[in-house]
Design a protein around this motif. Structure first.
Motif, short mmCIF file in Angstrom:
data_model
loop_
_atom_site.label_atom_id
_atom_site.label_comp_id
_atom_site.label_asym_id
_atom_site.label_seq_id
_atom_site.Cartn_x
_atom_site.Cartn_y
_atom_site.Cartn_z
N ILE A 118 40.51 40.59 33.01
CA ILE A 118 39.39 41.37 32.49
C ILE A 118 38.42 41.65 33.63
O ILE A 118 37.81 40.72 34.18
N ASP A 119 38.29 42.91 34.02
CA ASP A 119 37.34 43.30 35.06
C ASP A 119 35.98 43.54 34.42
O ASP A 119 35.87 44.21 33.38
N LEU A 120 34.93 43.03 35.06
CA LEU A 120 33.59 43.09 34.48
C LEU A 120 32.58 43.64 35.48
O LEU A 120 32.72 43.45 36.70
N ASP A 121 31.58 44.28 34.95
CA ASP A 121 30.47 44.78 35.76
C ASP A 121 29.35 43.75 35.71
O ASP A 121 28.82 43.44 34.64
N GLY A 122 29.01 43.18 36.87
CA GLY A 122 27.96 42.17 36.86
C GLY A 122 28.04 41.25 38.06
O GLY A 122 29.04 41.24 38.79
N ASP A 123 27.00 40.45 38.26
CA ASP A 123 26.95 39.53 39.38
C ASP A 123 27.62 38.20 39.02
O ASP A 123 28.23 38.05 37.95
N GLU A 124 27.49 37.24 39.92
CA GLU A 124 28.13 35.94 39.73
C GLU A 124 27.65 35.26 38.45
O GLU A 124 28.44 34.65 37.72
N SER A 125 26.38 35.38 38.16
CA SER A 125 25.82 34.77 36.95
C SER A 125 26.40 35.41 35.69
O SER A 125 26.72 34.71 34.72
N ALA A 126 26.56 36.73 35.74
CA ALA A 126 27.13 37.43 34.58
C ALA A 126 28.57 37.02 34.34
O ALA A 126 29.01 36.84 33.20
N LEU A 127 29.34 36.86 35.44
CA LEU A 127 30.73 36.44 35.31
C LEU A 127 30.82 35.02 34.74
O LEU A 127 31.69 34.73 33.91
N GLY A 168 36.91 35.08 38.96
CA GLY A 168 37.08 35.71 40.25
C GLY A 168 35.79 36.36 40.71
O GLY A 168 34.72 36.14 40.14
N SER A 169 35.89 37.19 41.76
CA SER A 169 34.68 37.84 42.28
C SER A 169 34.19 38.96 41.37
O SER A 169 32.99 39.21 41.28
N GLU A 170 35.14 39.62 40.66
CA GLU A 170 34.74 40.72 39.78
C GLU A 170 35.49 40.69 38.45
O GLU A 170 35.45 41.65 37.70
N ARG A 229 31.71 42.35 24.56
CA ARG A 229 30.81 43.49 24.33
C ARG A 229 29.59 43.07 23.53
O ARG A 229 28.46 43.41 23.87
N ASP A 230 29.82 42.28 22.47
CA ASP A 230 28.71 41.83 21.64
C ASP A 230 27.75 40.93 22.41
O ASP A 230 26.57 40.82 22.07
N ALA A 231 28.28 40.25 23.46
CA ALA A 231 27.44 39.37 24.27
C ALA A 231 26.73 40.13 25.39
O ALA A 231 26.03 39.52 26.21
N GLY A 232 26.93 41.45 25.44
CA GLY A 232 26.21 42.27 26.40
C GLY A 232 26.93 42.51 27.71
O GLY A 232 26.31 43.00 28.67
N HIS A 233 28.23 42.20 27.78
CA HIS A 233 28.98 42.39 29.02
C HIS A 233 29.71 43.73 29.01
O HIS A 233 30.22 44.16 27.97
N THR A 234 29.78 44.37 30.19
CA THR A 234 30.46 45.65 30.33
C THR A 234 31.84 45.43 30.94
O THR A 234 31.96 45.00 32.09
N VAL A 235 32.87 45.71 30.16
CA VAL A 235 34.25 45.56 30.64
C VAL A 235 34.67 46.86 31.31
O VAL A 235 34.63 47.93 30.70
N THR A 236 35.07 46.78 32.60
CA THR A 236 35.46 47.97 33.35
C THR A 236 36.97 48.10 33.52
O THR A 236 37.46 49.14 33.94
N GLY A 237 37.70 47.05 33.18
CA GLY A 237 39.15 47.10 33.30
C GLY A 237 39.80 45.99 32.51
O GLY A 237 39.18 44.93 32.28
#
Length: 348
Positions: free
Chosen positions: A252-261, A283-285, A306-314
């Motif tokens: 799962i690829d995500l948009d966000g920094d280390e804290s978001a991951l 991972g890093s992203e 998504r409900d937790a506010g994370h943006t999935v990019t892949g």
């Protein structure tokens, strides 16, 4: 399957009651003088001609087991047969039927490749009338014919490793033990040695390999057994282990920094669809979720992220690798398996 009673994995069509075995081990236990149990009641067998991989974290009992099979240690308990011989009662017969390549190279650098092989022929008692032919065959097999009369000190590390393996084969053993044979080699040299091992196996030699390189085991071995804390815990072909133990990998690829991951990983671990056998790597992203239920998990997890506010990019489902198998089996100990330059502990 009992984790201490590992038998060769075969399809029903391949099973044969009269199958010739190179190694038979029953209830093997080894304890050191201080009471430490290095091998704890393991049972397994290896058919002749198989390319067998023996894997596990540092200190799991791999080298201790090899030393028992090669007559270098006596078992505390259990029975062992190597090429039909008892390593405790028939040491000379066992040693005459096996080759052993240790982690460190043992060639004499002052001698040429041909001289090293001739010395090994004399040490193993290869009949004088057959030595020249055997040496030429091994020089060709090891891709050293062009440098046969050059001192070994001029060879690269990979060339010395191939010569070292050739010296273990001068007496045409039925079985060869390779104890982490490619440690310290660069990828090109490692691949050349892999080709060499494949050729000797194709010519009928049974190969018993221990390695820290999971890619090596995946590429070379017909079957793998995994030892952990002195006990056998898994057995099967690389593909079957990846299916049975590793399952699939949900990336799962995500948009966000280390804290978001890190937060996304926490959400993932709390997902109701995530089973106990699953592992989550950050991972890093992206996140990598190894599970046998990737298809069922995917949709539910995407909704929760998504409900937790994370943006999935892949999003992708990949087949598991042996690395994933070891994450499932050994968890944090997988890092020891992948330590490419760290020598194994001599006290094992």
């Amino acid at each position: 399957m009992s984790k201490q009673e590992i038998k060769p994995h075969t399809d029903d069509s391949e099973e044969s009651a009269g199958e010739a075995l190179a190694i038979e081990v029953e209830g093997l236990t080894f304890r050191y003088a201080d009471g430490t149990t290095a091998v704890d009641g393991i049972t397994f067998s290896i058919p002749k001609g198989e390319f067998f991989g023996f894997l596990g974290p540092n200190g799991a009992g791999k080298t201790t087991t090899i030393k028992i099979l090669a007559t270098l240690l006596e078992p505390t308990k259990g029975s062992v047969r190597v090429n039909g011989y008892d390593p405790t009662e028939q040491r000379t017969a066992v040693r005459g039927s096996i080759g052993y390549m240790a982690q460190s190279v043992s060639v004499d650098e002052e001698l040429t490749a041909r001289e090293n092989l001739r010395f090994a022929c004399e040490a193993y008692g290869v009949p004088a009338a057959h030595r020249d032919d055997r040496i030429e065959d091994l020089l060709a097999l090891a891709d050293l014919a062009d440098v046969a009369d050059s001192p070994a000190e001029q060879f690269s590390g990979g060339m010395q490793k191939r010569l070292d393996a050739a010296t273990a084969l001068v007496h045409d053993p039925e079985l060869v033990f390779l104890d982490e044979p490619t440690t310290g080699l660069d990828p090109k040299a490692r691949n050349r040695l892999w080709d060499y091992f494949r050729r000797i196996n194709e010519q009928g030699t049974t190969v018993f390999l221990t390695t820290q390189y999971l890619e090596e085991a995946d590429s070379l071995c017909d079957r793998l057994s995994v030892i952990k804390d002195g006990e056998l815990v898994e057995d099967g072909s690389p593909e079957s282990l990846k299916r049975r133990v590793g399952g699939q990998v949900l990336r799962i690829d995500l948009d966000g920094d280390e804290s978001a991951l890190a937060d996304a990983a926490s959400v993932t671990r709390k997902c109701d669809e995530l089973t106990e056998e699953a592992t989550v790597e950050v991972g890093s992203e992206s996140l990598r979720v190894t599970t046998q239920h990737a298809n069922e998990l995917g949709t539910e997890l995407l909704v929760e992220l998504r409900d937790a506010g994370h943006t999935v990019t892949g999003f992708d489902i990949e087949e598991a690798t042996l690395d994933d198998v070891f994450l499932a089996i050994a968890d944090e100990e997988v890092r020891d398996l992948e330590a490419e330059t760290e020598p194994m502990e001599a006290s094992r």
